[in-house]
Design an enzyme around this catalytic site. Sequence first.
Site, PDB file in Angstrom:
ATOM      1  N   HIS A 164     -37.579   5.076  11.055  1.00 24.26           N
ATOM      2  CA  HIS A 164     -38.015   4.076  11.547  1.00 24.26           C
ATOM      3  C   HIS A 164     -39.826   4.633  11.809  1.00 24.26           C
ATOM      4  CE1 HIS A 164     -35.173   0.992  11.565  1.00 24.26           C
ATOM      5  NE2 HIS A 164     -34.608   1.828  12.073  1.00 24.26           N
ATOM      6  N   GLY A 225     -34.148  -1.055  13.918  1.00 24.34           N
ATOM      7  CA  GLY A 225     -35.686  -1.203  14.586  1.00 24.34           C
ATOM      8  C   GLY A 225     -35.863  -1.558  15.753  1.00 24.34           C
TER       9      GLY A 225
HETATM   10  N1  API Z   1     -33.037  -2.151   5.977  1.00 20.75           N
HETATM   11  C1  API Z   1     -32.507  -1.097   6.850  1.00 20.75           C
HETATM   12  C2  API Z   1     -31.104  -1.239   6.652  1.00 20.75           C
HETATM   13  C3  API Z   1     -30.738  -2.695   7.180  1.00 20.75           C
HETATM   14  C4  API Z   1     -31.286  -2.738   8.763  1.00 20.75           C
HETATM   15  C5  API Z   1     -31.571  -3.485   9.895  1.00 20.75           C
HETATM   16  N2  API Z   1     -31.575  -4.735   9.374  1.00 20.75           N
HETATM   17  C6  API Z   1     -30.897  -3.701  11.190  1.00 20.75           C
HETATM   18  O1  API Z   1     -30.439  -4.688  11.737  1.00 20.75           O
HETATM   19  O2  API Z   1     -30.694  -2.201  11.736  1.00 20.75           O
HETATM   20  C7  API Z   1     -32.937   0.550   5.940  1.00 20.75           C
HETATM   21  O3  API Z   1     -32.610   0.595   4.695  1.00 20.75           O
HETATM   22  O4  API Z   1     -32.815   1.052   6.536  1.00 20.75           O
END
Ligand code: API
Length: 280
Positions: A164, A225
């Site tokens: 992140h 996030g």
């Molecule tokens: N797009 C993120 C995975 C989903 C994370 C998010 N939807 C959550 O609730 O933590 C990645 O590729 O690291």
Amino acid sequence: MQINFTKMHGIGNDYVYVDGFKQTLLDPHVFSVFISDRHFGIGSDGLVIILPSEIADFKMRMFNADGSEGKMCGNAARCVGKYVYETGYTTKKQISLETLSGIKYLTLTVEDEEVTSVEVDMGKAILNPKEIPIASQLNFFINHPLEIDGIIYGVTGVSMGNPHAVIFCEDIDYLELEKIGPKFEKHPLFPERINTEFVQIINANTLKMRVWERGSGETWACGTGACATAVAAIVNGYCTQGEEITVKLRGGELKITYKEDGRVLMKGSATKVFEGIIEY
Ligand SMILES: N[C@H](CCC[C@H](N)C(=O)O)C(=O)O
């Protein structure tokens, strides 16, 4: 081939859930792209498969809308907890869940046999750029300048098992995420791409956030996030470690606590919307 699925969301971060105890997908990467399409498929931010585990009570695999596999998904973890309890796979309210970023521990709140909220011990936040990963020799990446389209953003790098970049700014509702999001996501500074959070400080215990997710674009919420956001707000001095922080996202709110021992707790709802069968 018919695939049974359950559509669930964690405050608007919606996924298609497939029960891996009952059916096997030939290629989950391709299937995720197919079902995520909001015009030609079911419509979702991606795919989650619920599976048996040899090291925990259950296992979760998650795939973004572009078919890439994510290492952790906070909103999905809460929905998996709801699914396995309400489906009768377990009667436990403390559940361990194997993910690609390690075993996570869930605590279910149950009212009238329905899971109304789930707290997830998301494990320790990682701030070492090399482990996020960020292509930098620095020991920390806190409010570090990064130029995108002529504008300098202060980036704080945090991993919650997935990468992140957290940016603090004003008036996040007016940001054109579809324009700047991909430029962060695919920037060479982030060798595995990155999830990017744009965060407004409301007060010392309240943050407001929008997110451009790696592999899915803008989502209405991101559990990992929100955790990364709380940690970044603390290391930048806006919030206090150990205190509960409310993170307001487009789809709802999450309660995040960055514990003194480095672990992050996330609490929020999990919602089942419908079940279905798709020809594939
Ligand atoms: N797009 C993120 C995975 C989903 C994370 C998010 N939807 C959550 O609730 O933590 C990645 O590729 O690291």
